[in-house]
Design a protein around this motif. Structure first.
Motif, short mmCIF file in Angstrom:
data_model
loop_
_atom_site.label_atom_id
_atom_site.label_comp_id
_atom_site.label_asym_id
_atom_site.label_seq_id
_atom_site.Cartn_x
_atom_site.Cartn_y
_atom_site.Cartn_z
N MET A 16 116.61 -67.57 24.03
CA MET A 16 117.43 -66.81 24.99
C MET A 16 117.56 -65.35 24.57
O MET A 16 117.47 -64.45 25.40
CB MET A 16 118.81 -67.45 25.13
CG MET A 16 118.80 -68.71 25.95
SD MET A 16 120.44 -69.33 26.33
CE MET A 16 121.02 -69.76 24.70
N GLN A 17 117.76 -65.13 23.28
CA GLN A 17 117.85 -63.76 22.78
C GLN A 17 116.51 -63.04 22.94
O GLN A 17 116.45 -61.89 23.36
CB GLN A 17 118.29 -63.75 21.31
CG GLN A 17 119.70 -64.23 21.07
CD GLN A 17 120.77 -63.25 21.48
OE1 GLN A 17 120.51 -62.11 21.85
NE2 GLN A 17 122.01 -63.68 21.41
N GLY A 18 115.43 -63.75 22.61
CA GLY A 18 114.10 -63.14 22.70
C GLY A 18 113.70 -62.79 24.12
O GLY A 18 113.20 -61.69 24.38
N PHE A 19 113.92 -63.70 25.07
CA PHE A 19 113.56 -63.42 26.46
C PHE A 19 114.44 -62.32 27.05
O PHE A 19 113.96 -61.47 27.81
CB PHE A 19 113.63 -64.68 27.32
CG PHE A 19 112.48 -65.62 27.09
CD1 PHE A 19 111.17 -65.18 27.13
CD2 PHE A 19 112.72 -66.96 26.83
CE1 PHE A 19 110.11 -66.05 26.91
CE2 PHE A 19 111.67 -67.85 26.63
CZ PHE A 19 110.36 -67.39 26.66
N LEU A 20 115.72 -62.31 26.70
CA LEU A 20 116.61 -61.23 27.14
C LEU A 20 116.07 -59.90 26.62
O LEU A 20 115.99 -58.92 27.37
CB LEU A 20 118.03 -61.47 26.64
CG LEU A 20 119.03 -60.34 26.90
CD1 LEU A 20 119.22 -60.11 28.40
CD2 LEU A 20 120.37 -60.66 26.22
N ALA A 21 115.69 -59.88 25.36
CA ALA A 21 115.18 -58.66 24.73
C ALA A 21 113.93 -58.15 25.43
O ALA A 21 113.83 -56.96 25.76
CB ALA A 21 114.89 -58.91 23.26
N MET A 71 116.48 -58.52 20.23
CA MET A 71 115.23 -58.78 19.51
C MET A 71 115.50 -58.87 18.01
O MET A 71 115.00 -59.77 17.33
CB MET A 71 114.19 -57.69 19.81
CG MET A 71 112.83 -57.99 19.20
SD MET A 71 112.08 -59.52 19.79
CE MET A 71 111.66 -59.09 21.47
N ILE A 72 116.31 -57.96 17.50
CA ILE A 72 116.70 -58.01 16.08
C ILE A 72 117.45 -59.30 15.80
O ILE A 72 117.21 -59.96 14.78
CB ILE A 72 117.54 -56.77 15.70
CG1 ILE A 72 116.67 -55.50 15.74
CG2 ILE A 72 118.20 -56.95 14.34
CD1 ILE A 72 117.45 -54.20 15.63
N ILE A 73 118.33 -59.68 16.72
CA ILE A 73 119.11 -60.91 16.54
C ILE A 73 118.18 -62.13 16.54
O ILE A 73 118.32 -63.01 15.68
CB ILE A 73 120.20 -61.03 17.62
CG1 ILE A 73 121.25 -59.93 17.41
CG2 ILE A 73 120.85 -62.41 17.60
CD1 ILE A 73 122.15 -59.70 18.60
N ALA A 74 117.25 -62.19 17.48
CA ALA A 74 116.32 -63.33 17.54
C ALA A 74 115.54 -63.45 16.24
O ALA A 74 115.42 -64.55 15.68
CB ALA A 74 115.36 -63.18 18.73
N ILE A 75 115.05 -62.33 15.73
CA ILE A 75 114.30 -62.34 14.47
C ILE A 75 115.22 -62.75 13.32
O ILE A 75 114.83 -63.55 12.47
CB ILE A 75 113.65 -60.96 14.22
CG1 ILE A 75 112.55 -60.71 15.26
CG2 ILE A 75 113.10 -60.87 12.79
CD1 ILE A 75 112.06 -59.28 15.32
N SER A 76 116.44 -62.23 13.33
CA SER A 76 117.36 -62.57 12.23
C SER A 76 117.77 -64.04 12.27
O SER A 76 118.07 -64.61 11.23
CB SER A 76 118.61 -61.67 12.29
OG SER A 76 119.51 -62.11 13.29
#
Length: 156
Positions: A16-21, A71-76
């Motif tokens: 969800m974080q990645g697609f939003l990003a 994107m940073i959150i998804a990676i983290s």
């Protein structure tokens, strides 16, 4: 005794974080490249009740707050990354900063949509979808197994 860190459902949060990003980086980038909104077929009338004369500032906010940060959150969330600023802005010291920032992103998305609807004085399906997306980010972030996965004392 260290608690077991359960990775269940964290993949949904990462996606969800990645697609939003990805969507916000593309949309925000398009508004920065063409602040008139023509590139993404957004009429000037959408700015009529807003404090902006073009889509440049909304594009920058969209790109950074709902694009780069998620994107940073998804990676983290995939790999625990030490980020001093993130740790200082973490309101939940017993949780990993990426988990807390996932909550922040959900709130940011909900607020973004509410402000957008207020300024354009119209609700469309896409607003409902993104509002719901923000709520679902909140719900998934707060699921007990996701919280356990991202406790500060759990390693990936």
């Amino acid at each position: 005794m260290k608690r077991e860190c359960v990775p269940e459902r964290s993949w949904a949060l990462i996606m969800m974080q990645g697609f939003l990003a990805i969507g916000a980086i593309i949309g925000g980038g398009a508004l920065i490249i063409d602040p008139s909104g023509d590139l993404v077929k957004m009429p000037d009338s959408l700015l009529e009740h807003s404090p902006f004369g073009s889509f440049l500032i909304p594009g920058i906010i969209l790109l950074l707050v709902l694009g780069v940060m998620p994107m940073i959150i998804a990676i983290s969330l995939l790999r625990r990354i030490h980020w001093e600023i993130g740790e200082k802005l973490n309101l939940y010291s017993n949780q990993y900063w990426g988990w807390t920032f996932s909550l922040y992103t959900g709130f940011a998305l909900i607020i973004w949509i509410m402000i957008q609807v207020y300024w354009i004085q119209h609700v469309s399906v896409i607003h409902l979808v993104y509002f719901a997306w923000g709520v679902v980010i909140q719900i998934v972030t707060l699921l007990p197994d996701v919280q356990r996965r991202y406790q500060a004392d759990c390693s990936s």
